[in-house]
Design a protein around this motif. Structure first.
Motif, PDB file in Angstrom:
ATOM      1  N   SER A 152      -7.950 -25.771   9.918  1.00 48.56           N
ATOM      2  CA  SER A 152      -9.365 -25.355   9.820  1.00 48.56           C
ATOM      3  C   SER A 152      -9.885 -25.241   8.691  1.00 48.56           C
ATOM      4  O   SER A 152     -11.092 -25.939   8.529  1.00 48.56           O
ATOM      5  CB  SER A 152      -9.497 -23.086  10.109  1.00 48.56           C
ATOM      6  OG  SER A 152      -8.386 -22.821   9.226  1.00 48.56           O
ATOM      7  N   ALA A 153      -8.742 -25.204   7.133  1.00 52.23           N
ATOM      8  CA  ALA A 153     -10.016 -25.885   5.996  1.00 52.23           C
ATOM      9  C   ALA A 153      -9.536 -27.382   6.028  1.00 52.23           C
ATOM     10  O   ALA A 153     -10.685 -27.467   5.403  1.00 52.23           O
ATOM     11  CB  ALA A 153      -8.873 -25.736   4.807  1.00 52.23           C
ATOM     12  N   VAL A 154      -9.478 -27.964   6.724  1.00 53.12           N
ATOM     13  CA  VAL A 154      -9.080 -29.711   6.820  1.00 53.12           C
ATOM     14  C   VAL A 154     -10.910 -30.062   7.832  1.00 53.12           C
ATOM     15  O   VAL A 154     -11.648 -30.987   6.923  1.00 53.12           O
ATOM     16  CB  VAL A 154      -8.350 -30.252   7.481  1.00 53.12           C
ATOM     17  CG1 VAL A 154      -8.365 -31.159   7.653  1.00 53.12           C
ATOM     18  CG2 VAL A 154      -6.509 -30.046   6.276  1.00 53.12           C
ATOM     19  N   LEU A 155     -10.364 -29.339   8.457  1.00 53.41           N
ATOM     20  CA  LEU A 155     -12.135 -29.711   9.179  1.00 53.41           C
ATOM     21  C   LEU A 155     -13.766 -29.048   8.365  1.00 53.41           C
ATOM     22  O   LEU A 155     -14.495 -29.846   8.494  1.00 53.41           O
ATOM     23  CB  LEU A 155     -12.288 -27.952  10.699  1.00 53.41           C
ATOM     24  CG  LEU A 155     -13.093 -28.662  11.728  1.00 53.41           C
ATOM     25  CD1 LEU A 155     -12.582 -30.459  12.135  1.00 53.41           C
ATOM     26  CD2 LEU A 155     -12.500 -27.249  13.118  1.00 53.41           C
ATOM     27  N   GLN A 156     -13.071 -28.212   7.621  1.00 55.68           N
ATOM     28  CA  GLN A 156     -14.862 -27.742   7.287  1.00 55.68           C
ATOM     29  C   GLN A 156     -14.722 -29.519   5.738  1.00 55.68           C
ATOM     30  O   GLN A 156     -15.431 -29.136   5.402  1.00 55.68           O
ATOM     31  CB  GLN A 156     -14.082 -26.772   6.145  1.00 55.68           C
ATOM     32  CG  GLN A 156     -14.204 -25.087   7.097  1.00 55.68           C
ATOM     33  CD  GLN A 156     -14.581 -23.770   6.305  1.00 55.68           C
ATOM     34  OE1 GLN A 156     -14.792 -24.007   5.434  1.00 55.68           O
ATOM     35  NE2 GLN A 156     -14.246 -22.968   6.596  1.00 55.68           N
ATOM     36  N   ARG A 157     -14.338 -29.771   5.664  1.00 54.64           N
ATOM     37  CA  ARG A 157     -14.143 -30.884   3.895  1.00 54.64           C
ATOM     38  C   ARG A 157     -13.480 -32.153   5.412  1.00 54.64           C
ATOM     39  O   ARG A 157     -14.042 -33.230   4.206  1.00 54.64           O
ATOM     40  CB  ARG A 157     -12.842 -30.822   3.638  1.00 54.64           C
ATOM     41  CG  ARG A 157     -12.859 -29.645   2.341  1.00 54.64           C
ATOM     42  CD  ARG A 157     -14.044 -29.429   1.455  1.00 54.64           C
ATOM     43  NE  ARG A 157     -14.256 -28.547   0.318  1.00 54.64           N
ATOM     44  CZ  ARG A 157     -13.695 -28.374  -0.310  1.00 54.64           C
ATOM     45  NH1 ARG A 157     -12.561 -29.163  -0.435  1.00 54.64           N
ATOM     46  NH2 ARG A 157     -13.465 -27.595  -0.863  1.00 54.64           N
ATOM     47  N   LEU A 158     -13.745 -32.222   6.451  1.00 51.17           N
ATOM     48  CA  LEU A 158     -13.440 -33.425   7.358  1.00 51.17           C
ATOM     49  C   LEU A 158     -14.632 -34.749   6.731  1.00 51.17           C
ATOM     50  O   LEU A 158     -13.697 -35.739   6.836  1.00 51.17           O
ATOM     51  CB  LEU A 158     -13.763 -33.583   9.019  1.00 51.17           C
ATOM     52  CG  LEU A 158     -12.801 -34.243   9.441  1.00 51.17           C
ATOM     53  CD1 LEU A 158     -11.692 -34.526   9.330  1.00 51.17           C
ATOM     54  CD2 LEU A 158     -13.604 -33.719  10.888  1.00 51.17           C
ATOM     55  N   ASP A 159     -15.438 -34.003   7.344  1.00 46.50           N
ATOM     56  CA  ASP A 159     -16.473 -35.768   6.440  1.00 46.50           C
ATOM     57  C   ASP A 159     -15.960 -36.369   5.310  1.00 46.50           C
ATOM     58  O   ASP A 159     -16.384 -37.162   5.020  1.00 46.50           O
ATOM     59  CB  ASP A 159     -18.137 -34.654   6.439  1.00 46.50           C
ATOM     60  CG  ASP A 159     -18.300 -34.653   8.066  1.00 46.50           C
ATOM     61  OD1 ASP A 159     -17.824 -34.790   8.943  1.00 46.50           O
ATOM     62  OD2 ASP A 159     -19.738 -34.360   8.257  1.00 46.50           O
TER      63      ASP A 159
END
Length: 1080
Positions: A986-993
């Motif tokens: 979930s943390a990685v997803l927030q920074r994905l872009d």
């Protein structure tokens, strides 16, 4: 689709759905998809906005949601108009319309731009604040939860405004609204881990309140009644009586279910609160195992399972001795609650409901995995519950499998005596399951049987339990499965292992059945599919204290085993070596020279040779074996292909010589001549020196007058390998007689500056291998000598000195560790770096006496992370990395102070980059690269050992910088991304872009056409590594919905080179997953 005829509408909407379903995905970059979407969208929005007929509206919403889900990225220009046609539908009189609108909005937020997203959230917040009617408020809360589920990484920044509103609505007396509010909390907890953090205590307290919310039912008198009920034998009627109260309008169970699921989410995502969970959440969940609604009960169980699973990976540091002293670790708190858990489960294990019983078994299994031995007192209560499900006709196959695997885990993790009173009850149902027609049940039951055999006759305990009544049944059901040829692979393997266990533990009671069974083993040994399992079973039998008679099959089995040593399968080779070793030890009287020749042709093994010489077989005396071993080196002029071979042969020679001490002196003399002889090849010298070292380690060689000079002369050899063998030999021989050789080595180090490096290596060998008692008298002299050299300018020498200092400190840590610490104040940066490196060598991955002392002062050594000297800082990072990897408990509590300095070293520093002129070319050199690399290596290690102490978002900032750094660092950060994708998606997803951009840049970089070959190879490696990271990111379910990610995907699929790399990595990763499942 807009016609008045219902049939036409149905057919056309199915047609449209099919068209959209078949369009190539947005990521393929197809022009067809784009033009179809543009044609349809305008018509759809007007159909949704203006339609009087609800069924048309529903179909249009459905198709719109489908299209946004698959092709959202292509519709960017339409997003504002889509939003404005969807928002009014949230207040539609028809709930079905609202529901589909929410689904469509959920898909919209995955791909829409920021402006559209802000519009939507602002609209929802203002409507919620107005709170016109209960019914629309429910819809808006549902909508927010849906957005959070689909695009949690975007909604995070609005939580401060949203959460107080949701908390307020929880207190309104409306069950449906409460359910939606708690579901919204659950999605925030899972999707916005960082922003929800301050609100978690509030969420927990709301969930605990509503977990027991059951206004229409009275649980109070259940406990007192239960005993009376049982006495009257009214148990069955009591079962059915729940339904009479059942009230169709009672919606409170949905609120309880939402609360259980939300607690599950909290427990699964917040490692750091475990002690708090065991104080508050655990007792509350245990008390709810009695829940009357089956669906809710399953979710309560699931939440508790999640709690146990969170406790499990943390064990490595939970068992950390320092934490144990504080008493309140999650494990000790769980221990105290075990009897409450068992009491609550005991009633549930005889329930009619299969689902409930399955939950009980999963729970017990996980509990024993987390706390082995925890159920010892409770076995009498639990065994009848397990047997009930094995015998019950209404049990499903899955329930039986769960019951068996639960029984297996309990048998494995408790002392055998605990079960002895219950063997009589356990054996019949297990035997029946071994005979079950369904192979999965058979397979699970064979595992249980194998464990049961160890329980009824433990070989390491002479207790009085009489196993004889059970042997015939256990043997009969297993042998039937062993003989069957047309049976599932797993059942075959487990039947072999189980029979092996029976022979190992009960073979003396099998009588005439034994030889026949062993012959079946021979057949299985010849079959490629079953050979590995059979080798392991034979090893088990050969090692049995019952001295099972294997003679009937040895003649055939040993040559077959010898042939396995040639196979290219590491596991098979290792198992076969173990089998042969134990066979020669325990059956030496029946081993013939022919068998042994077959084996010797294949291998070199220490104890094996000692055992062989001891057998006293005629053609296998000391000299015969020695010739076999050393022959290849003396016969050939070329070197052996594997350098390791020389070390292995030398170890075998020493093992032989130890077994036959009388032969020793002559052979040692021969080796000394071989080193001196000018005609010897380097290979012969190498082997002779290594053999002298290995023999001298165990046998005092001080009676050989020439030995010292011969070895010191070899220090001047032209061959690097011979030099290092000589330094190893000198150290190893010194261990055999310290008073004779250690002072000599110290004197040489002082007197021979040219040979210092090699002599220090000899000293390292002495400190590493000699006994503590032997070294004690020399510690002060050695320490003084080492200190002289710790400021040496030569880094290689300094490293050896540091290793010696570190290993010496382990001998007397109370005195020497404070001394090491005092040198941190030295004015010489070389001395400081030697001291910090020395600390690295005091850390190992098993408990040592130095640990508590180290824990108290490692902080002082790590203060060198602020040292002005670059090299000292780098060495401090290397030592920190070693501690984090081998013994995280040393540094866990220092992370708050260490991390800022660690992160500081990940930055590229302009002042460390210089230009060097090489002829006509200018070449840039980055002196900060090594220290950055060391810092990133530390970060990678911390992911494994201290994840729960990291602020992942801060951590990701630095990973992001590393993705744009130098080749070596990119490679490391790509690996980190792959780890992070599975550890905290979930943390990685927030920074994905922000993470995708540098990956894309790496994959699309072109190497200059005139570059050297290495440049091309490096770039290829980088691309492959970056692709691995991309594949790992795509395992996060929502990742491909990010516009940037899907754009990158279409770029990959349109570029043949990248597409090929991508496909091959995806294939590898799916096959690796399959393999890891097989081995587990």
């Amino acid at each position: 689709m807009l016609s008045d005829k219902e049939q036409l509408r149905d057919i056309s909407s199915i047609g449209l759905k099919t068209v959209i379903g078949e369009l190539p995905p947005a990521s393929s970059g197809s022009a067809l998809a784009a033009s179809v979407c543009k044609k349809i969208t305008g018509r759809l929005t007007s159909a949704i906005a203006k339609q009087e007929d609800v069924s048309v509206q529903l179909e249009a919403l459905d198709i719109m949601a489908d299209m946004l889900c698959r092709q959202g990225g292509l519709l960017v220009n339409f997003h504002p108009s889509i939003l404005s046609c969807l928002l009014p539908q949230l207040t539609s009189p028809r709930l079905a319309v609202r529901k589909r609108t929410i689904i469509a909005l959920g898909h919209l937020v995955m791909s829409c731009g920021n402006l559209v997203f802000v519009d939507l959230i602002e609209h929802l917040l203002s409507e919620l604040s107005r709170n016109e009617s209960m019914s629309t408020t429910r819809t808006y809360i549902q909508c927010i939860a849906a957005i959070s589920r689909q695009a949690g990484h975007r909604i995070g920044e609005y939580l401060e405004k949203i959460i107080p509103l949701v908390v307020k609505f929880c207190n309104v007396d409306d069950d449906e609204l409460r359910e939606y509010c708690i579901q919204a909390f659950e999605s925030f907890v899972r999707r916005c881990p960082k922003e929800v953090y301050p609100h978690v205590p509030t969420v927990i307290s709301i969930c605990l309140k509503y977990l027991t919310y059951d206004p229409n039912y009275n649980y109070d008198d259940e406990d007192e009644d239960e005993n009376a009920m049982d006495a009257d034998g009214l148990d069955e009627d009591y079962q059915g009586s729940d339904d009479e109260y059942s009230d169709d309008d009672d919606m409170s169970w949905k609120v309880r279910r939402a609360a259980a699921k939300c607690l599950d989410a909290v427990v699964s995502t917040r490692h750091e609160m475990l002690p708090e969970f065991y104080r508050t959440v655990s007792p509350a969940l245990i008390a709810r195992f009695k829940e009357r609604e089956e669906n809710v009960k399953a979710d309560v169980f699931h939440a508790y399972l999640s709690l146990l699973k969170q406790t499990r990976p943390a064990q490595s540091w939970l068992c950390d001795p320092d934490a144990m002293e504080q008493g309140e670790t999650p494990l000790t708190m769980l221990q105290i609650q075990v009897s409450m858990i068992v009491k609550a489960l005991h009633k549930q294990m005889k329930e009619k409901s299969v689902k409930t019983r399955q939950c009980c078994f999963n729970m017990l299994t996980e509990l024993v995995n987390v706390l082995p031995g925890a159920l010892a007192q409770h076995i009498p209560v639990l065994i009848p519950g397990i047997i009930f499900s094995l015998n019950d006709k209404s049990s499903s196959s899955n329930l039986k499998i769960d019951a068996l695997s639960c029984l297996y885990v309990i048998l494995c993790n408790h002392q055998p005596q605990v079960f002895h009173p219950h063997v009589q009850a356990i054996v019949p149902p297990v035997v029946a399951c071994v005979g079950d027609p369904f192979y999965k049940i058979t397979s699970e039951a064979l595992l249980v049987t194998q464990q049961l055999v160890k329980v009824i006759r433990p070989l390491d305990q002479t207790d009085a339990f009489d196993a004889s009544p059970y042997i015939a049944d256990l043997f009969a059901c297993t042998i039937k499965r062993l003989k069957a040829a047309d049976i599932d692979q797993e059942v075959k393997e487990r039947a072999i292992s189980c029979t092996g266990q029976i022979i190992c533990n009960l073979g003396d009671s099998l009588g005439a059945d034994l030889p026949g069974t062993l012959h079946i083993f021979l057949e299985r040994l010849k079959n490629e599919i079953t050979r590995l399992t059979t080798v392991k079973a034979l090893t088990l039998i050969a090692g049995s204290p019952l001295k099972i008679n294997l003679r009937p099959i040895l003649g055939e089995a040993v040559p077959i085993l010898a042939s396995f040593l040639r196979k290219n399968q590491r596991a098979l080779k290792l198992s076969t070596l173990a089998a042969l070793d134990i066979l020669v030890k325990n059956y030496s009287d029946s081993v013939t020279p022919a068998m042994i020749d077959a084996v010797l042709a294949e291998l070199a093994m220490l104890e094996f040779f000692q055992a062989l010489v001891a057998t006293g077989t005629a053609s296998l005396g000391y000299m015969d074996l020695l010739r076999m071993l050393t022959g290849p080196v003396y016969a050939q002029s070329a070197a052996l292909t594997h350098k390791q071979s020389y070390y292995s042969i030398a170890k075998c020679v020493a093992a032989l010589t130890r077994a036959c001490p009388k032969e020793g002196p002559a052979v040692v003399g021969q080796f000394i001549q071989d080193v001196k002889n000018s005609r010897s090849t380097d290979s012969i010298r190498l082997l002779a020196l290594l053999s002298l070292g290995e023999v001298g380690h165990h046998v005092d060689l001080s009676s050989q007058p020439e030995l010292k000079t011969v070895i010191l002369d070899a220090f001047s050899s032209a061959s690097e390998e011979v030099k290092s063998a000589a330094s190893y030999a000198l150290g190893s021989i010194s261990v055999g007689n310290l008073p004779e050789y250690l002072p000599f080595v110290l004197q040489e180090i002082s007197g021979q500056p040219k040979r210092q490096y090699l002599l220090l290596h000899s000293l390292k060998e002495i400190i590493s291998s000699a006994s503590v008692a032997g070294l004690k008298p020399y510690v002060e002299n050695v320490w003084a000598l080492l200190l002289k050299h710790c400021e040496c300018t030569e880094e290689g020498t300094r490293n050896v000195v540091a290793e010696c200092l570190g290993k010496l400190t382990l001998i007397d840590p109370e005195t020497l560790l404070p001394r090491l610490k005092s040198y941190l104040l030295s004015g010489s940066s070389y001395a400081r770096s030697s001291v910090v490196t020395a600390v690295k060598f005091t850390i190992s991955d098993h408990p040592q006496t130095i640990d508590p002392l180290l824990k108290n002062c490692i902080g002082d050594f790590l203060k060198t992370l602020e040292d002005p000297d670059l090299n000292v800082r780098r060495v401090a990072l290397v030592t920190f990395n070693s501690a984090a990897h081998n013994k995280p408990s040393l540094i866990r509590d220092l992370l708050d102070t260490v991390l800022p300095h660690l992160y500081n070293e990940t930055k590229v520093r302009k002042d460390l980059i210089r230009e060097v002129e090489m002829g006509p070319f200018k070449h840039t050199v980055d002196d900060g690269l090594d220290i950055r690399k060391a810092a990133f290596e530390c970060m990678y290690t911390l992911l494994d050992s201290c994840l729960d102490r990291l602020d992942i978002f801060e951590f990701l900032n630095h990973v992001e910088d590393g993705l744009k750094d130098h080749y070596d660092i990119k490679m490391l950060t790509f690996l980190m991304l792959a780890r992070l994708s599975s550890l905290c998606p979930s943390a990685v997803l927030q920074r994905l872009d922000r993470l995708v951009e540098p990956l894309r840049a790496t994959c699309t970089t072109k190497v200059k056409a005139n570059s050297v070959k290495q440049e091309f190879e490096k770039q290829d490696e980088l691309k492959r590594s970056a692709m691995r990271a991309v594949v790992a990111l795509l395992t996060i379910p929502e990742a491909e919905k990010s516009p940037l990610m899907s754009e990158f995907q279409s770029q990959i699929s349109s570029n043949p080179e990248l597409a090929a790399i991508f496909d091959s990595i995806q294939r590898d990763s799916s096959s690796a997953n399959m393999e890891s499942m097989d081995t587990s």
